[in-house]
Scaffold this motif. Structure first.
Motif, mmCIF file in Angstrom:
data_model
loop_
_atom_site.group_PDB
_atom_site.id
_atom_site.type_symbol
_atom_site.label_atom_id
_atom_site.label_comp_id
_atom_site.label_asym_id
_atom_site.label_seq_id
_atom_site.Cartn_x
_atom_site.Cartn_y
_atom_site.Cartn_z
ATOM 1 N N ASN B 189 -12.834 -5.766 40.163
ATOM 2 C CA ASN B 189 -12.198 -7.079 39.230
ATOM 3 C C ASN B 189 -11.725 -7.921 39.801
ATOM 4 O O ASN B 189 -11.277 -7.624 41.075
ATOM 5 N N TYR B 191 -8.741 -9.973 39.115
ATOM 6 C CA TYR B 191 -7.283 -10.099 38.944
ATOM 7 C C TYR B 191 -6.847 -8.655 38.325
ATOM 8 O O TYR B 191 -7.346 -8.425 37.311
ATOM 9 N N ILE B 192 -5.613 -8.275 38.795
ATOM 10 C CA ILE B 192 -4.937 -7.048 38.282
ATOM 11 C C ILE B 192 -3.552 -7.270 38.290
ATOM 12 O O ILE B 192 -3.104 -7.826 39.264
ATOM 13 N N SER B 193 -2.909 -6.866 37.485
ATOM 14 C CA SER B 193 -1.374 -6.712 37.426
ATOM 15 C C SER B 193 -0.973 -5.770 36.536
ATOM 16 O O SER B 193 -1.471 -4.908 35.982
ATOM 17 N N TRP B 195 0.236 -5.515 33.182
ATOM 18 C CA TRP B 195 0.301 -6.158 31.521
ATOM 19 C C TRP B 195 0.687 -5.430 30.637
ATOM 20 O O TRP B 195 0.353 -5.583 29.297
ATOM 21 N N ALA B 247 -9.826 -10.590 34.699
ATOM 22 C CA ALA B 247 -8.954 -9.646 34.622
ATOM 23 C C ALA B 247 -9.609 -8.615 33.467
ATOM 24 O O ALA B 247 -10.246 -8.904 32.467
ATOM 25 N N ILE B 251 -6.103 -4.017 31.670
ATOM 26 C CA ILE B 251 -5.096 -4.636 32.347
ATOM 27 C C ILE B 251 -3.600 -4.624 31.424
ATOM 28 O O ILE B 251 -2.518 -4.222 31.667
ATOM 29 N N TYR B 254 -1.744 -1.253 32.020
ATOM 30 C CA TYR B 254 -1.451 -1.155 33.440
ATOM 31 C C TYR B 254 0.082 -1.503 33.764
ATOM 32 O O TYR B 254 0.788 -2.228 33.458
ATOM 33 N N ALA B 259 -1.794 -0.178 38.656
ATOM 34 C CA ALA B 259 -2.740 -1.522 39.227
ATOM 35 C C ALA B 259 -2.844 -1.377 40.858
ATOM 36 O O ALA B 259 -3.777 -1.613 41.321
ATOM 37 N N ALA B 268 -10.282 -4.398 43.153
ATOM 38 C CA ALA B 268 -9.924 -5.739 42.709
ATOM 39 C C ALA B 268 -9.739 -6.682 43.982
ATOM 40 O O ALA B 268 -9.276 -6.337 44.949
ATOM 41 N N MET B 271 -4.231 -9.248 43.362
ATOM 42 C CA MET B 271 -3.166 -8.396 42.393
ATOM 43 C C MET B 271 -1.909 -9.030 42.523
ATOM 44 O O MET B 271 -1.345 -9.767 43.612
#
Lengths: 294, 429
Positions: B189, B191-193, B195, B247, B251, B254, B259, B268, B271
């Motif tokens: 992936n 971008y990961i955060s 959310w 993303a 997400i 998450y 993440a 990813a 992050m």
């Protein structure tokens, strides 16, 4: 004082501690909650305690989130209890018949119900995980899906996933209640039916089900009351997300109380929930009584 | 029987009266004063015994009782709120989450410290953290330690394609699309955060909003989320999922640890989460060990001056009902001193919120990543909790709900922000 009156007094005295206990931890807080729901009350200002009539109720009924939570709760309770009943009936019939490994099978079926709901929800959260959860990797390895399914992250799926967890957990509870009902049915009825040449399905339809109705109603009563105040499952599984799709009334009420410290509106939510469950319970009990009398 | 009941009743009354009398006597008598400190063992537990010992050695007439409050912030909040509602004189000093002071100040549950700390004392703490405790020129607490949400990236992947570290969200999206396309790995992936509908979502959103030049409260003190900057921030987040596909849709479920797990598995490129994941990413068995760099959170093109590092942390406040305020203020001063800060940082990895720590050789040599952490704190800001006061929890809930609705494509970003504005105006009117 005659002997009977004296014995009555002594009996009352013995009941007193239990009564006091129930009164203090059950009736008093409940009455307090009902009173608070008609006042403007917040822990920030304990002096302020004005009677405001139905204002708190107007506020919560005007809150879109409350109505959504209400319908979410109905949806969750209705669908999950329906499937739990069907699965519970099947399990009960198996439990009633299984002769070999009876103990092992009974333990296995009861296992999900013994797990604490919160722990259960956390386990399922990992199983449902989109990127490294069991379900997606399992289905992928068999080529059933090519793209990961977002079990708990999609509005249309999250509620179904939560219902699935509830059904997995509580079907065995219904099975247990139905089992006691099944065991109270006299074997002679089945023997007589066999002699008359009835098939297995006919026996279930004409003997088992009609005689099981009181147990079914009892199971429905317990389970729907329980499902309508469901809290731990959405709290630990989804926190009410995505976008409020799995927020139940209890979770909504909890937020009013403990996150926003709006004790008055939280009290109103509790009272609405209480009345709803009460009415439903009364209907069940009435039907149950009608069943018994016939 | 009746007599027995009477005895029980009378003795319990007597005991409570005696207790009350005893408590008053203690307050009136001379000699060592005992003050109570409320702080959990969760993050600073390893450093606390040493700090309390050095305080008692320097102040022989003050004893400190450590009330080890529960580690879960929500439980602590409930505990303190209960105590303050009852106007309890304990704990004398409370460690509170950076988003609580607004509520505590509004309810009169935090004593102003200006009487005990000079202006130059107060200027020694990190500005971002002081914002969370300052209202109308008064300081209602001082920060003990701070942490923040940082930007983590895979240096090895950027190097492989000759890319630079992205400074802006535009560059981040471009690089993420480029790398995921070249890598041809369906599990990778961009971008990961975090959310999921949690506080962390609001924090990450604020970073986008600040990075677009927006502010949560306008200069008049009114919430301003129905602005081009606020909408642009949300639009970018939505587009990262559905338009640019950098993303994953998951997400939206998450939390920080989820993440971190994905990123740690090497799945990813970028992050954004809290700094507490750093040790986990660099454990011996971590597949990304040595490949990760931590830096400040990106901004939008043309806004290089924006503060984009959302800070958290813990504040020490003084109980207004305390009977030993001067002694309690002394304890606060001791715990937030530079010397104590070094102990905190080296023993527990909690970064003291004191200015100049980024150049403190003792701390940096014992805890090298501290240098990066402080560099990022210098472009940091806090959530708008001081202005929101007791309404902060609901403010955050409204924002989480509306942001999530847009991310789920139930509403357009513009509609979500218009609805949020309306709800916030009603809440804070």
């Amino acid at each position: 004082m005659n002997e009977i009156a004296r014995r009555k007094m002594f009996g009352l005295f013995l009941v007193l501690p239990a009564f006091l206990f129930v009164f203090l931890v059950l009736f008093l807080p409940a009455a307090n909650t009902i009173i608070k729901s008609f006042t403007e009350f917040s822990p920030m200002n304990l002096q302020q305690n004005d009677f405001v009539g139905l204002k708190n109720y107007q506020k919560i009924f005007g809150n879109e989130e409350f109505m959504d939570s209400f319908f979410n709760t109905l949806h969750f309770a209705g669908v999950s209890v329906f499937f739990e009943l069907i699965l519970g009936l099947v399990l009960a019939l198996i439990l009633n018949k299984a002769l070999a490994f009876r103990g092992v099978i009974r333990t296995a079926i009861l296992f999900p119900w013994v797990l604490p709901t919160a722990l259960n929800a956390i386990i399922w959260r990992w199983l449902f995980n989109t990127d490294f959860g069991f379900f997606n990797s399992f289905m992928k390895s068999f080529g059933l899906i090519s793209r990961n399914i977002n079990w708990l992250g999609e509005v249309s799926l999250a509620m179904n996933s939560m219902i699935w967890v509830a059904v997995w957990k509580t079907s065995s509870f219904i099975a247990l209640i139905l089992l006691t009902g099944l065991q109270s049915i006299n074997d002679e009825l089945y023997e007589a039916a066999s002699i008359d040449g009835a098939s297995g399905f006919q026996k279930i339809k004409s003997i088992t089900l009609p005689l099981l109705i009181p147990s079914i109603l009892l199971a429905l009563l317990f389970r729907s009351m329980d499902a309508l105040r469901s809290f731990e499952l959405p709290f630990a599984l989804t926190q009410g997300g995505p976008g409020g799709a799995t927020q139940t009334l209890s979770l909504f009420g909890y937020r009013q109380f403990f996150q926003f410290l709006k004790f008055d509106q939280g009290a109103a939510v509790s009272v609405v929930q209480f009345l709803f469950i009460l009415v439903l319970g009364l209907i069940y009990i009435r039907v149950l009584k009608g069943e018994r009398d016939t | 029987m009746k007599r027995l009941l009477l005895i029980v009743l009378m003795s319990s009354t007597l005991v409570s009266v005696l207790f009350a009398a005893g408590a008053q006597e203690e307050a009136a008598s001379e000699g060592p004063v005992t003050i109570q400190l409320g702080i959990s063992t969760r993050e600073v537990g390893a450093a606390m015994p040493e700090l309390l010992k050095s305080f008692e050695a320097a102040n022989p007439n003050i004893k400190v009782e450590w009330n080890k409050v529960p580690g879960v912030p929500n439980d602590q909040h409930t505990l303190y709120v209960t105590n303050m509602m009852a106007q309890s004189e304990q704990p004398d000093v409370m460690a509170v989450d950076v988003v609580w002071p607004g509520e505590f100040i509004a309810n009169g549950w935090a004593e102003p410290l200006n009487e005990y700390f000079s202006d130059s004392d107060l200027e020694g703490y990190l500005d971002g953290m002081m914002n969370s405790v300052t209202l109308d020129g008064k300081a209602y607490g001082v920060p003990l330690y701070t942490n923040a949400i940082h930007f983590f990236y895979r240096k090895d992947l950027l190097d492989k394609y000759g890319l630079e570290k992205p400074d802006t969200w535009e560059e981040l999206i471009e690089s993420a699309m480029f790398i995921t396309e070249k890598e041809q790995n369906p599990d990778l992936n961009g971008y990961i955060s975090m959310w999921a509908q949690i506080e962390g979502l609001f924090m990450n959103y604020l970073q986008f909003m600040w990075g677009a030049g927006g502010q949560f409260f306008d200069t008049k003190g009114n919430p301003s989320v129905n602005t081009p900057e606020a909408v642009k921030a949300l639009e970018t987040m939505v587009d990262m999922i559905y338009k640019y596909n950098v993303a994953p849709e998951s997400i939206l479920t998450y939390k920080p640890n989820d993440a971190m797990a994905l990123f740690r598995q090497g799945r990813a490129v970028f992050m954004v989460v809290q700094d507490f994941v750093w040790p986990m990413l660099n454990e011996a068995d971590s597949p990304v060990k040595g490949k990760v760099v931590m830096d400040r959170v990106p901004y939008f093109e043309g806004h290089s001056d924006a503060n984009t590092v959302c800070m958290g942390g813990w504040i020490l406040t003084l109980n207004p009902y305390s009977e030993h305020k001067a002694e309690a203020a002394e304890l606060i001063r001791h715990l937030t001193s530079t010397e104590s800060g070094i102990v905190l940082g080296t023993k527990s990895g909690c970064m003291p919120a004191v200015k100049g720590m980024e150049e403190n050789a003792e701390l940096i040599s014992a805890y090298p990543i501290a240098e990066t952490l402080y560099k990022d704190f210098s472009v940091g800001d806090v959530r708008p909790s001081a202005q929101a006061g007791k309404n902060y929890p609901e403010l955050s809930h409204i924002m989480q709900k509306e942001i999530h609705a847009a991310l789920l494509q139930k509403k357009s970003p513009a509609q979500a922000m218009a609805d949020a504005q309306k709800a916030l105006d009603e809440l804070l009117q």
